[in-house]
Design an enzyme around this catalytic site. Structure first.
Site, mmCIF file in Angstrom:
data_model
loop_
_atom_site.group_PDB
_atom_site.id
_atom_site.type_symbol
_atom_site.label_atom_id
_atom_site.label_comp_id
_atom_site.label_asym_id
_atom_site.label_seq_id
_atom_site.Cartn_x
_atom_site.Cartn_y
_atom_site.Cartn_z
ATOM 1 N N ASN A 45 2.236 1.529 4.401
ATOM 2 C CA ASN A 45 2.530 0.267 5.106
ATOM 3 C C ASN A 45 2.223 0.372 6.609
ATOM 4 O O ASN A 45 2.875 -0.263 7.424
ATOM 5 C CB ASN A 45 3.986 -0.191 4.872
ATOM 6 N N CYS A 88 -1.497 0.875 7.412
ATOM 7 C CA CYS A 88 -2.925 0.533 7.532
ATOM 8 C C CYS A 88 -3.291 -0.702 6.700
ATOM 9 O O CYS A 88 -3.491 -1.787 7.231
ATOM 10 C CB CYS A 88 -3.812 1.711 7.114
ATOM 11 N N ARG A 89 -3.387 -0.496 5.391
ATOM 12 C CA ARG A 89 -3.984 -1.548 4.561
ATOM 13 C C ARG A 89 -3.099 -2.771 4.360
ATOM 14 O O ARG A 89 -3.549 -3.907 4.537
ATOM 15 C CB ARG A 89 -4.394 -0.960 3.197
ATOM 16 N N SER A 90 -1.820 -2.561 3.952
ATOM 17 C CA SER A 90 -1.005 -3.753 3.652
ATOM 18 C C SER A 90 -0.601 -4.559 4.896
ATOM 19 O O SER A 90 -0.575 -5.788 4.819
ATOM 20 C CB SER A 90 0.199 -3.414 2.759
ATOM 21 N N CYS A 105 0.858 -1.188 0.000
ATOM 22 C CA CYS A 105 0.000 0.000 0.000
ATOM 23 C C CYS A 105 0.891 1.234 0.000
ATOM 24 O O CYS A 105 2.069 1.140 -0.382
ATOM 25 C CB CYS A 105 -0.979 -0.010 1.174
ATOM 26 N N ASP A 147 -8.252 3.970 1.491
ATOM 27 C CA ASP A 147 -7.331 4.270 2.591
ATOM 28 C C ASP A 147 -8.147 4.758 3.795
ATOM 29 O O ASP A 147 -8.815 5.780 3.710
ATOM 30 C CB ASP A 147 -6.351 5.357 2.126
#
Ligand code: 4NP
Length: 156
Positions: free
Chosen positions: A11, A13-15, A8, A127
């Site tokens: 690095n 939150c999402r990934s 993401c 995001d």
């Protein structure tokens, strides 16, 4: 052994959440020894930091522990990972640009993670960083759906 990298922007939150969700699924299906799993960000602002506390809390409520520390995507990742799964269109084009740079040494198959979704009709993981708590729950729902599809596709 299959090597899987989630990417993401930050690095945090999402990934890292995708990494945790996928690891959790691997544990449940006892497929962990067949995979190496990691995550990285295209940006370097948060390098060394734990995942966002709101994301860790939301994951923890689902029994998922997010242990990763943020790192920035690097050229060597293109030669180290078989599969790179991106969260949004911007991540995808950044990773594709790096793959161009790596040239023939890039072995990674680069795809949007949500190409493996089945329950949701979205192509990007939004995001959640600047939104409310419901954004983190929504991201985890999306990741759960797509990571299950990914595992089904890869663990054959
Ligand atoms: P992520 O979210 O890409 O899901 O880790 C972000 C978190 C922070 C920032 C960008 C994206 N930031 O620019 O600080």
């Amino acid at each position: 052994m299959k090597r899987v990298l989630f990417v993401c922007l930050g690095n945090i939150c999402r990934s890292p959440a995708a990494e945790g969700v996928f690891l959790h699924l691997l544990e449940q299906s006892q497929a962990g020894e067949r995979f190496v799993v990691d995550s990285a960000g295209t940006g370097g602002w948060h390098v060394g930091k734990a995942a966002d506390a709101r994301m860790r809390a939301a994951a923890s409520r689902r029994g998922i522990h997010l242990a990763s520390k943020a790192r920035q995507l690097e050229l060597a990742d293109l030669t180290r990972f078989d599969h790179i799964l991106t969260m949004d269109a911007s991540n995808l084009s950044q990773v594709q640009a790096l793959a161009q740079e790596a040239g023939g040494s890039s072995i990674a198959r680069i795809e949007p993670l949500l190409s493996y979704r089945s329950r949701f009709d979205l192509s990007e993981v939004p995001d959640p960083y600047y939104g409310g708590d419901e954004g983190f729950e929504h991201v985890l729902d999306l990741l759960d759906d797509a990571c299950a599809g990914l595992l089904q596709a890869l663990d054959v």
